[in-house]
Design a protein around this motif. Structure first.
Motif, PDB file in Angstrom:
ATOM      1  N   MET A   1       0.850  -1.206   0.000  1.00 29.07           N
ATOM      2  CA  MET A   1       0.000   0.000   0.000  1.00 29.07           C
ATOM      3  C   MET A   1       0.877   1.244   0.000  1.00 29.07           C
ATOM      4  N   LYS A   2       0.426   2.276  -0.701  1.00 30.58           N
ATOM      5  CA  LYS A   2       1.185   3.521  -0.798  1.00 30.58           C
ATOM      6  C   LYS A   2       0.277   4.731  -0.536  1.00 30.58           C
ATOM      7  N   ILE A   3       0.859   5.778   0.045  1.00 33.50           N
ATOM      8  CA  ILE A   3       0.157   7.058   0.172  1.00 33.50           C
ATOM      9  C   ILE A   3       0.243   7.773  -1.174  1.00 33.50           C
ATOM     10  N   THR A   4      -0.898   8.113  -1.716  1.00 26.95           N
ATOM     11  CA  THR A   4      -0.921   8.754  -3.041  1.00 26.95           C
ATOM     12  C   THR A   4      -1.294  10.235  -2.982  1.00 26.95           C
ATOM     13  N   ASP A   5      -2.019  10.643  -1.928  1.00 26.24           N
ATOM     14  CA  ASP A   5      -2.459  12.036  -1.859  1.00 26.24           C
ATOM     15  C   ASP A   5      -2.871  12.352  -0.419  1.00 26.24           C
ATOM     16  N   ILE A   6      -2.909  13.622  -0.107  1.00 27.79           N
ATOM     17  CA  ILE A   6      -3.372  14.064   1.214  1.00 27.79           C
ATOM     18  C   ILE A   6      -4.234  15.303   1.018  1.00 27.79           C
ATOM     19  N   LYS A   7      -5.441  15.266   1.559  1.00 28.50           N
ATOM     20  CA  LYS A   7      -6.333  16.417   1.512  1.00 28.50           C
ATOM     21  C   LYS A   7      -6.375  17.094   2.884  1.00 28.50           C
ATOM     22  N   MET A   8      -6.636  18.381   2.856  1.00 31.28           N
ATOM     23  CA  MET A   8      -6.635  19.152   4.090  1.00 31.28           C
ATOM     24  C   MET A   8      -7.876  20.042   4.139  1.00 31.28           C
ATOM     25  N   HIS A   9      -8.475  20.136   5.343  1.00 31.26           N
ATOM     26  CA  HIS A   9      -9.633  21.007   5.557  1.00 31.26           C
ATOM     27  C   HIS A   9      -9.364  21.847   6.813  1.00 31.26           C
ATOM     28  N   ILE A  10      -9.376  23.161   6.652  1.00 35.18           N
ATOM     29  CA  ILE A  10      -9.274  24.064   7.802  1.00 35.18           C
ATOM     30  C   ILE A  10     -10.678  24.560   8.121  1.00 35.18           C
ATOM     31  N   LEU A  11     -11.121  24.310   9.328  1.00 33.06           N
ATOM     32  CA  LEU A  11     -12.477  24.678   9.727  1.00 33.06           C
ATOM     33  C   LEU A  11     -12.451  25.751  10.806  1.00 33.06           C
ATOM     34  N   SER A  12     -13.388  26.676  10.706  1.00 36.48           N
ATOM     35  CA  SER A  12     -13.566  27.708  11.729  1.00 36.48           C
ATOM     36  C   SER A  12     -15.060  27.941  11.912  1.00 36.48           C
ATOM     37  N   VAL A  13     -15.532  27.663  13.125  1.00 32.10           N
ATOM     38  CA  VAL A  13     -16.954  27.804  13.434  1.00 32.10           C
ATOM     39  C   VAL A  13     -17.125  28.956  14.415  1.00 32.10           C
ATOM     40  N   PRO A  14     -17.740  30.072  14.006  1.00 36.78           N
ATOM     41  CA  PRO A  14     -17.935  31.208  14.925  1.00 36.78           C
ATOM     42  C   PRO A  14     -18.798  30.799  16.114  1.00 36.78           C
ATOM     43  N   LEU A  15     -18.473  31.339  17.281  1.00 34.54           N
ATOM     44  CA  LEU A  15     -19.236  31.061  18.488  1.00 34.54           C
ATOM     45  C   LEU A  15     -20.266  32.161  18.726  1.00 34.54           C
ATOM     46  N   THR A  16     -21.422  31.792  19.204  1.00 36.19           N
ATOM     47  CA  THR A  16     -22.438  32.801  19.522  1.00 36.19           C
ATOM     48  C   THR A  16     -22.015  33.627  20.727  1.00 36.19           C
ATOM     49  N   LYS A  17     -21.203  33.028  21.597  1.00 37.16           N
ATOM     50  CA  LYS A  17     -20.685  33.722  22.766  1.00 37.16           C
ATOM     51  C   LYS A  17     -19.218  33.357  22.936  1.00 37.16           C
ATOM     52  N   PRO A  18     -18.308  34.341  22.964  1.00 40.98           N
ATOM     53  CA  PRO A  18     -16.885  34.029  23.133  1.00 40.98           C
ATOM     54  C   PRO A  18     -16.633  33.241  24.419  1.00 40.98           C
ATOM     55  N   GLN A  19     -15.655  32.345  24.355  1.00 47.71           N
ATOM     56  CA  GLN A  19     -15.286  31.562  25.533  1.00 47.71           C
ATOM     57  C   GLN A  19     -14.029  32.149  26.149  1.00 47.71           C
ATOM     58  N   ASN A  20     -14.046  32.301  27.469  1.00 44.38           N
ATOM     59  CA  ASN A  20     -12.961  32.959  28.184  1.00 44.38           C
ATOM     60  C   ASN A  20     -11.964  31.954  28.745  1.00 44.38           C
ATOM     61  N   LEU A  21     -10.690  32.270  28.586  1.00 46.13           N
ATOM     62  CA  LEU A  21      -9.616  31.534  29.231  1.00 46.13           C
ATOM     63  C   LEU A  21      -8.737  32.540  29.948  1.00 46.13           C
ATOM     64  N   SER A  22      -7.839  32.063  30.772  1.00 44.87           N
ATOM     65  CA  SER A  22      -7.009  32.978  31.552  1.00 44.87           C
ATOM     66  C   SER A  22      -6.089  33.823  30.675  1.00 44.87           C
ATOM     67  N   PHE A  23      -5.831  33.369  29.431  1.00 47.68           N
ATOM     68  CA  PHE A  23      -4.868  34.076  28.586  1.00 47.68           C
ATOM     69  C   PHE A  23      -5.492  34.659  27.315  1.00 47.68           C
ATOM     70  N   ALA A  24      -6.761  34.326  27.021  1.00 53.03           N
ATOM     71  CA  ALA A  24      -7.338  34.776  25.746  1.00 53.03           C
ATOM     72  C   ALA A  24      -8.842  34.522  25.734  1.00 53.03           C
ATOM     73  N   LYS A  25      -9.490  35.054  24.693  1.00 56.66           N
ATOM     74  CA  LYS A  25     -10.885  34.746  24.399  1.00 56.66           C
ATOM     75  C   LYS A  25     -10.933  33.921  23.120  1.00 56.66           C
ATOM     76  N   MET A  26     -11.798  32.933  23.095  1.00 52.68           N
ATOM     77  CA  MET A  26     -12.024  32.162  21.879  1.00 52.68           C
ATOM     78  C   MET A  26     -13.261  32.697  21.187  1.00 52.68           C
ATOM     79  N   GLN A  27     -13.077  33.261  20.000  1.00 52.99           N
ATOM     80  CA  GLN A  27     -14.193  33.789  19.219  1.00 52.99           C
ATOM     81  C   GLN A  27     -14.782  32.723  18.298  1.00 52.99           C
TER      82      GLN A  27
END
Length: 371
Positions: A1-27
């Motif tokens: 068996m051989k690897i012939t190709d690689i596909k990539m998907h970058i996903l970003s899902v906006p949040l209805t309410k930002p999530q808070n962490l001690s160092f940042a907010k996740m939007q």
């Protein structure tokens, strides 16, 4: 068996309410998914962590396309250990020069998880069985991502699902406010429930010690990353002075860092993240190290359902895994990314008995949130 190709998907899902962490907010909730394609039309699915920084997807795309993919085309995907070591050999030095060793491991994570998925599909075995698990053992879960701004409803919702472990993010508001919230939770949950806190490296030694002394009556199961992740001596002192176990490891990369964490007795619970630390192959090695020091493990999971699935197989199969993290907050990447759903029964989830990871991507969701 051989690897012939690689596909990539970058996903970003906006949040209805930002999530808070001690160092940042996740939007938004972000992830990078890859599909490793073979000449036998077997496709492996993997994930790389890109929650932070917000531009993480742009960087990871370049790292994978220019750094990793050329080393993979034509390789036998079943030779997982060989590929894993070759990627580390070729890219670790580059990562050190770049000052971005973690990025190299995070990129390798996606490849490694996908290769294990291929191995399972080729042998018609679920990953937990390949890892030595004779049966699909239920894994206890805890609800994570809880903020002190949330009402009691979030706790009650998960209690109804049989969950008896909860992790609250701290280091965001005043100690007084956060302690008060934790006291309310302790009053709501049964006596045998576990209560954990996560400071996300947001305290210094004095703040951590002051907070934990005030929290001494809360019977905390652990405090997660109370200090910057490499302050091993100080984390050892936190455990010694407070008697509260420290959980850590989600931001460590490679054997040297985990070995130092263990040698300095800086944590009681070891938390490799399979989408960050090098995939299933690296996590296995880290767990073996942890067992040599008689430490338990509880994989960190704060990305998509792919990383959660991989961690589930690992924790089900290998002794020493005590509990698994499941995001309790708004996270469509865990809820809607797959055709399958995770069934929670008596506070546990069970890995699929289907081959490989046992999951199928929801391509309508991927198309909607691809960037």
């Amino acid at each position: 068996m051989k690897i012939t190709d690689i596909k990539m998907h970058i996903l970003s899902v906006p949040l209805t309410k930002p999530q808070n962490l001690s160092f940042a907010k996740m939007q938004s909730r972000n992830t990078l998914i890859i599909e490793v394609i073979t000449n036998k039309n077997i496709i492996g699915i993997g994930e790389s962590w890109i929650n932070f920084p917000p531009w993480g997807g742009v960087e990871r795309k370049a790292t994978l396309e220019q750094g990793l993919f050329p080393l993979l085309i034509g390789e036998n995907p079943l030779e997982i250990n060989h590929i894993h070591q070759n990627l580390l050999n070729k890219l670790t030095g580059v990562g050190r020069q770049w000052g971005a060793l973690g990025i190299i491991y995070q990129a390798i994570s996606a490849i490694d998880i996908a290769l294990w998925d291929i191995l399972g599909k080729e042998t018609n075995s679920p990953i937990y069985k390949i890892l030595g698990g004779g049966s699909a053992k239920p894994v206890p879960i805890y609800a994570s991502g809880i903020e002190t701004s949330m009402g009691e409803e979030i706790i009650l919702k998960w209690l109804k699902r049989g969950v008896k472990a909860f992790k609250v993010k701290v280091g965001i508001k005043s100690a007084k406010e956060e302690i008060h919230y934790l006291q309310k939770i302790r009053e709501i949950i049964p006596n045998d429930s576990k209560l954990m806190i996560d400071a996300n490296q947001g305290w210094d030694f004095k703040k951590a010690l002051d907070f934990l002394k005030k929290a001494k009556d809360l019977n905390l199961f652990w405090v997660e990353e109370p200090l910057p992740c490499h302050e091993y001596n100080e984390m050892h002192l936190i455990q010694k002075k407070t008697g509260i176990p420290v959980a850590a490891g989600e931001n460590l990369y490679g054997h040297k860092e985990f070995r130092e964490l263990l040698e300095k007795d800086a944590a009681t619970v070891i938390q490799p993240d399979l989408t960050k630390a090098g995939g299933i192959t690296s996590a296995k090695e880290i767990i073996t190290l942890a067992r040599a020091w008689n430490k338990s493990f509880a994989p960190h999971v704060y990305g998509s359902a792919i990383g959660l699935t991989a961690a589930l197989h690992l924790t089900s199969a290998i002794p020493g895994g005590i509990i698994l993290e499941v995001d309790s907050t708004e996270n469509p990447l865990q809820k809607d990314l797959l055709e399958e759903t995770f069934e929670i029964k008596d506070g546990c989830i069970i890995p699929s008995v289907n081959a490989g990871l046992g999951i199928n991507l929801n391509y309508d969701f991927i198309e909607k949130y691809s960037v």
